[in-house]
Design an enzyme around this catalytic site. Structure first.
Site, PDB file in Angstrom:
ATOM      1  N   SER A   1       0.822  -1.212   0.000  1.00 22.29           N
ATOM      2  CA  SER A   1       0.000   0.000   0.000  1.00 22.29           C
ATOM      3  C   SER A   1       0.855   1.259   0.000  1.00 22.29           C
ATOM      4  O   SER A   1       0.589   2.203  -0.751  1.00 22.29           O
ATOM      5  CB  SER A   1      -0.939  -0.009   1.209  1.00 22.29           C
ATOM      6  OG  SER A   1      -1.818  -1.112   1.149  1.00 22.29           O
TER       7      SER A   1
ATOM      8  N   TYR B   1     -12.916  -3.182  -3.373  1.00 21.39           N
ATOM      9  CA  TYR B   1     -14.081  -2.710  -4.131  1.00 21.39           C
ATOM     10  C   TYR B   1     -15.272  -3.647  -3.968  1.00 21.39           C
ATOM     11  O   TYR B   1     -16.390  -3.210  -3.724  1.00 21.39           O
ATOM     12  CB  TYR B   1     -13.778  -2.524  -5.627  1.00 21.39           C
ATOM     13  CG  TYR B   1     -14.986  -2.050  -6.410  1.00 21.39           C
ATOM     14  CD1 TYR B   1     -15.380  -0.714  -6.369  1.00 21.39           C
ATOM     15  CD2 TYR B   1     -15.762  -2.934  -7.155  1.00 21.39           C
ATOM     16  CE1 TYR B   1     -16.508  -0.276  -7.054  1.00 21.39           C
ATOM     17  CE2 TYR B   1     -16.881  -2.515  -7.842  1.00 21.39           C
ATOM     18  CZ  TYR B   1     -17.252  -1.184  -7.788  1.00 21.39           C
ATOM     19  OH  TYR B   1     -18.365  -0.771  -8.453  1.00 21.39           O
TER      20      TYR B   1
ATOM     21  N   TYR C   1      -2.999 -10.622   3.204  1.00 16.43           N
ATOM     22  CA  TYR C   1      -2.860  -9.217   3.611  1.00 16.43           C
ATOM     23  C   TYR C   1      -4.244  -8.705   3.978  1.00 16.43           C
ATOM     24  O   TYR C   1      -5.117  -8.578   3.114  1.00 16.43           O
ATOM     25  CB  TYR C   1      -2.236  -8.414   2.468  1.00 16.43           C
ATOM     26  CG  TYR C   1      -1.994  -6.947   2.736  1.00 16.43           C
ATOM     27  CD1 TYR C   1      -2.075  -6.390   4.015  1.00 16.43           C
ATOM     28  CD2 TYR C   1      -1.664  -6.095   1.687  1.00 16.43           C
ATOM     29  CE1 TYR C   1      -1.846  -5.052   4.232  1.00 16.43           C
ATOM     30  CE2 TYR C   1      -1.413  -4.748   1.892  1.00 16.43           C
ATOM     31  CZ  TYR C   1      -1.501  -4.232   3.166  1.00 16.43           C
ATOM     32  OH  TYR C   1      -1.277  -2.882   3.368  1.00 16.43           O
TER      33      TYR C   1
ATOM     34  N   LYS D   1      -0.089 -10.326   6.937  1.00 12.98           N
ATOM     35  CA  LYS D   1       0.105  -8.956   7.406  1.00 12.98           C
ATOM     36  C   LYS D   1      -1.258  -8.453   7.842  1.00 12.98           C
ATOM     37  O   LYS D   1      -2.192  -8.390   7.041  1.00 12.98           O
ATOM     38  CB  LYS D   1       0.679  -8.051   6.321  1.00 12.98           C
ATOM     39  CG  LYS D   1       0.856  -6.609   6.819  1.00 12.98           C
ATOM     40  CD  LYS D   1       1.317  -5.646   5.740  1.00 12.98           C
ATOM     41  CE  LYS D   1       1.434  -4.244   6.336  1.00 12.98           C
ATOM     42  NZ  LYS D   1       1.748  -3.207   5.317  1.00 12.98           N
TER      43      LYS D   1
END
Length: 239
Positions: free
Chosen positions: A43, A105, A131, A160
């Protein structure tokens, strides 16, 4: 043993393409700072600003320049499943382990998350990290879903967990006890809570991009059970 992995920023030029010379400076800075690994195009790496070919080209550059000096993870999540699979499989040949954010989304319940990751784990050619980043995806992967996934797929090796409070991460560690599964916190201020758990592997935290030497010293102190130094360095991270 705890680790600190940097979710590295990407340096762009004035044409909004990767600045390779600038990125080399960042790589050298992080490695000289003593970090255990680098997560490329997560990110903080602004992966949505590159198409799939540009991401693959950047992964190739990064791997060649790092040249085995630290562990490499690759953010390979895409909107399309086919693109996620192709990019994930491609990075294995470059020496990365892919880390795949849950589908963003789209509205996803726990069963859909299980089906998505279960299919991906069975389609990829190697190991895989999950993640979890609810503020970016609109959903969170439940501890029970993670346990189902690793029971069904031995190549899902870690997570993560970018959550606002450590409670979710702690519950994941409880859910996966007894399994070879490493849970990294996604925020710097959750490091001590993370490593207090069985299965807690440390942190993939963005402050390590700025102060890698503090972070690497903190991890070294924690692994050596030097608690006075651990708390003093963790206080700096908290500040």
């Amino acid at each position: 043993m705890a680790k600190i992995i940097a979710p590295v920023v990407t340096i762009f030029n004035e044409e909004e393409k990767p600045d390779y010379a600038g990125n080399k400076k960042v790589i050298d800075f992080l490695i000289e700072g003593g970090l255990d690994g680098i997560l490329v195009l997560g990110s903080a790496g602004e992966f949505p600003d590159l198409n799939e070919q540009e991401r693959l080209d950047f992964f190739r550059f990064y791997a060649e320049y790092v040249n085995g000096r630290v562990e490499l993870l690759a953010g390979t999540g895409c909107i399309r499943y086919a693109d996620t699979l192709a990019l994930s499989n491609a990075v294995y040949e470059l020496g990365y382990t892919p880390m795949v954010i849950s589908p963003y989304y789209f509205e996803m319940d726990q069963e859909k998350l299980f089906v998505y990751y279960d299919r991906l784990a069975k389609d990829v050619k190697g190991d895989l990290y999950l993640y979890n980043f609810p503020p970016r995806t609109g959903h969170s992967i439940a501890p029970e879903t993670i346990r189902r996934l690793i029971d069904a797929n031995s190549n899902i090796i870690g997570l993560k967990d970018s959550v606002s409070t450590p409670g979710h991460t702690n519950m994941v560690c409880r859910a996966v006890e007894g399994k070879p599964f490493t849970v990294y916190s996604g925020f710097d201020d959750q490091f001590l809570s993370n490593i207090a758990n069985n299965g807690g592997g440390g942190c993939i935290g963005a402050l390590s991009i700025i102060v890698p030497e503090i972070w690497s010293s903190l991890v070294k102190a924690a692994n050596e059970k030097d608690f006075d130094r651990t708390f003093a360095l963790y206080h700096l991270i908290q500040k």
